[in-house]
Design a protein around this motif. Structure first.
Motif, short mmCIF file in Angstrom:
data_model
loop_
_atom_site.label_atom_id
_atom_site.label_comp_id
_atom_site.label_asym_id
_atom_site.label_seq_id
_atom_site.Cartn_x
_atom_site.Cartn_y
_atom_site.Cartn_z
N LEU A 225 58.57 30.38 29.44
CA LEU A 225 58.27 31.79 29.33
C LEU A 225 59.49 32.66 29.60
O LEU A 225 59.84 33.52 28.80
CB LEU A 225 57.13 32.17 30.29
CG LEU A 225 56.79 33.65 30.35
CD1 LEU A 225 56.21 34.12 29.03
CD2 LEU A 225 55.84 33.92 31.50
N VAL A 226 60.17 32.42 30.72
CA VAL A 226 61.31 33.29 31.06
C VAL A 226 62.49 33.08 30.13
O VAL A 226 63.18 34.04 29.78
CB VAL A 226 61.74 33.17 32.54
CG1 VAL A 226 60.65 33.66 33.45
CG2 VAL A 226 62.18 31.79 32.90
N SER A 227 62.73 31.84 29.69
CA SER A 227 63.84 31.64 28.75
C SER A 227 63.51 32.26 27.40
O SER A 227 64.39 32.79 26.72
CB SER A 227 64.21 30.17 28.63
OG SER A 227 63.15 29.42 28.10
N SER A 228 62.24 32.26 27.01
CA SER A 228 61.84 32.90 25.75
C SER A 228 61.98 34.41 25.83
O SER A 228 62.44 35.06 24.88
CB SER A 228 60.39 32.54 25.40
OG SER A 228 60.29 31.16 25.15
N ILE B 150 62.60 35.92 38.84
CA ILE B 150 61.39 35.36 39.42
C ILE B 150 61.66 35.13 40.90
O ILE B 150 62.66 34.53 41.27
CB ILE B 150 61.01 34.00 38.79
CG1 ILE B 150 60.70 34.14 37.32
CG2 ILE B 150 59.82 33.39 39.52
CD1 ILE B 150 60.42 32.81 36.64
N THR B 151 60.75 35.64 41.72
CA THR B 151 60.85 35.41 43.16
C THR B 151 59.44 35.19 43.71
O THR B 151 58.49 35.81 43.23
CB THR B 151 61.52 36.60 43.89
OG1 THR B 151 61.57 36.31 45.29
CG2 THR B 151 60.78 37.90 43.66
N CYS C 20 70.51 31.95 36.27
CA CYS C 20 69.90 33.00 35.47
C CYS C 20 68.62 32.44 34.86
O CYS C 20 68.38 31.23 34.89
CB CYS C 20 70.86 33.46 34.38
SG CYS C 20 72.24 34.45 35.01
N CYS C 21 67.82 33.31 34.28
CA CYS C 21 66.51 32.90 33.76
C CYS C 21 66.54 32.48 32.29
O CYS C 21 65.50 32.19 31.72
CB CYS C 21 65.51 34.04 33.94
SG CYS C 21 65.20 34.49 35.65
N ASP C 22 67.72 32.42 31.68
CA ASP C 22 67.79 32.13 30.25
C ASP C 22 67.85 30.65 29.91
O ASP C 22 67.80 30.27 28.75
CB ASP C 22 68.99 32.86 29.63
CG ASP C 22 70.32 32.44 30.22
OD1 ASP C 22 70.33 31.82 31.31
OD2 ASP C 22 71.35 32.74 29.60
N LEU D 262 67.29 24.85 33.92
CA LEU D 262 67.78 25.27 35.24
C LEU D 262 66.68 26.00 36.02
O LEU D 262 66.59 25.85 37.24
CB LEU D 262 69.02 26.16 35.09
CG LEU D 262 70.26 25.51 34.48
CD1 LEU D 262 71.43 26.47 34.46
CD2 LEU D 262 70.62 24.22 35.21
N VAL D 263 65.85 26.75 35.33
CA VAL D 263 64.73 27.42 35.99
C VAL D 263 63.78 26.36 36.56
O VAL D 263 63.35 26.46 37.71
CB VAL D 263 63.98 28.37 35.02
CG1 VAL D 263 62.72 28.93 35.67
CG2 VAL D 263 64.89 29.50 34.56
N ARG D 264 63.48 25.33 35.77
CA ARG D 264 62.62 24.25 36.24
C ARG D 264 63.22 23.56 37.47
O ARG D 264 62.53 23.29 38.46
CB ARG D 264 62.38 23.22 35.13
CG ARG D 264 61.34 22.16 35.53
CD ARG D 264 61.26 21.04 34.51
NE ARG D 264 61.90 19.84 34.97
CZ ARG D 264 63.20 19.51 34.99
NH1 ARG D 264 64.07 20.30 34.55
NH2 ARG D 264 63.66 18.39 35.43
N LEU D 265 64.50 23.29 37.42
CA LEU D 265 65.18 22.64 38.54
C LEU D 265 65.15 23.54 39.78
O LEU D 265 64.89 23.07 40.89
CB LEU D 265 66.61 22.27 38.16
CG LEU D 265 67.47 21.66 39.26
CD1 LEU D 265 66.81 20.41 39.84
CD2 LEU D 265 68.85 21.34 38.72
#
Length: 142
Positions: free
Chosen positions: A32-35, A47-48, A99-101, A105-108
């Motif tokens: 979602l955030v990368s999209s 995201i926090t 970053c959220c793109d 990395l967001v998953r990690l």
């Protein structure tokens, strides 16, 4: 819905199984955030898990963020996400945030924050987490 008529998101209220929630956190949120980053490249996204005022948060408070945040300030400059992600991926840690793109990395980052929040979990860095997971840290950042 997508052009094919498929849902583009997972309604959280429809998740009834633990496996579905794990999929949502592990794939849905990062996707979602990368999209959003691709659709709106000039938007700042973060995201926090914290409900605190943004002025009280620093990078350790975020799963991911496209802007810099230092506690005690009202300044939120955009980050150079290509450079920041490269630095974070080389040494994943809860002491900062990617970053959220980049969905992987967001998953990690979600995984690191989740494990660090477990009782008696003392994973101060990615090497400790890797040892706990039984795989080398370079695999985590792939």
């Amino acid at each position: 819905a997508s052009d094919a008529g498929e849902l583009c998101f997972w309604p959280f209220t429809l998740l009834t199984q633990v496996e579905q929630v794990v999929d949502f956190v592990g794939a849905g949120i990062p996707q979602l955030v990368s999209s959003v980053s691709r659709v709106c490249p000039r938007c700042d996204i973060a995201i926090t898990p914290s409900a605190a005022d943004l002025r009280l948060l620093n990078l350790t408070s975020f799963v991911c963020t496209s802007f810099d945040s230092s506690a005690g300030t009202d300044s939120y400059p955009s980050r150079d996400c290509a450079a920041e992600n490269k630095i974070w991926a080389s040494k994943p840690s809860i002491e900062s945030a990617p970053c959220c793109d980049d969905a992987r990395l967001v998953r990690l980052s979600l995984e690191l924050m989740g494990i660090a929040s477990l009782p008696d979990a003392h994973f101060a860095d990615s090497a400790s987490l890797s040892a706990a997971k039984g795989r080398p840290s370079e695999e985590l950042a792939r």
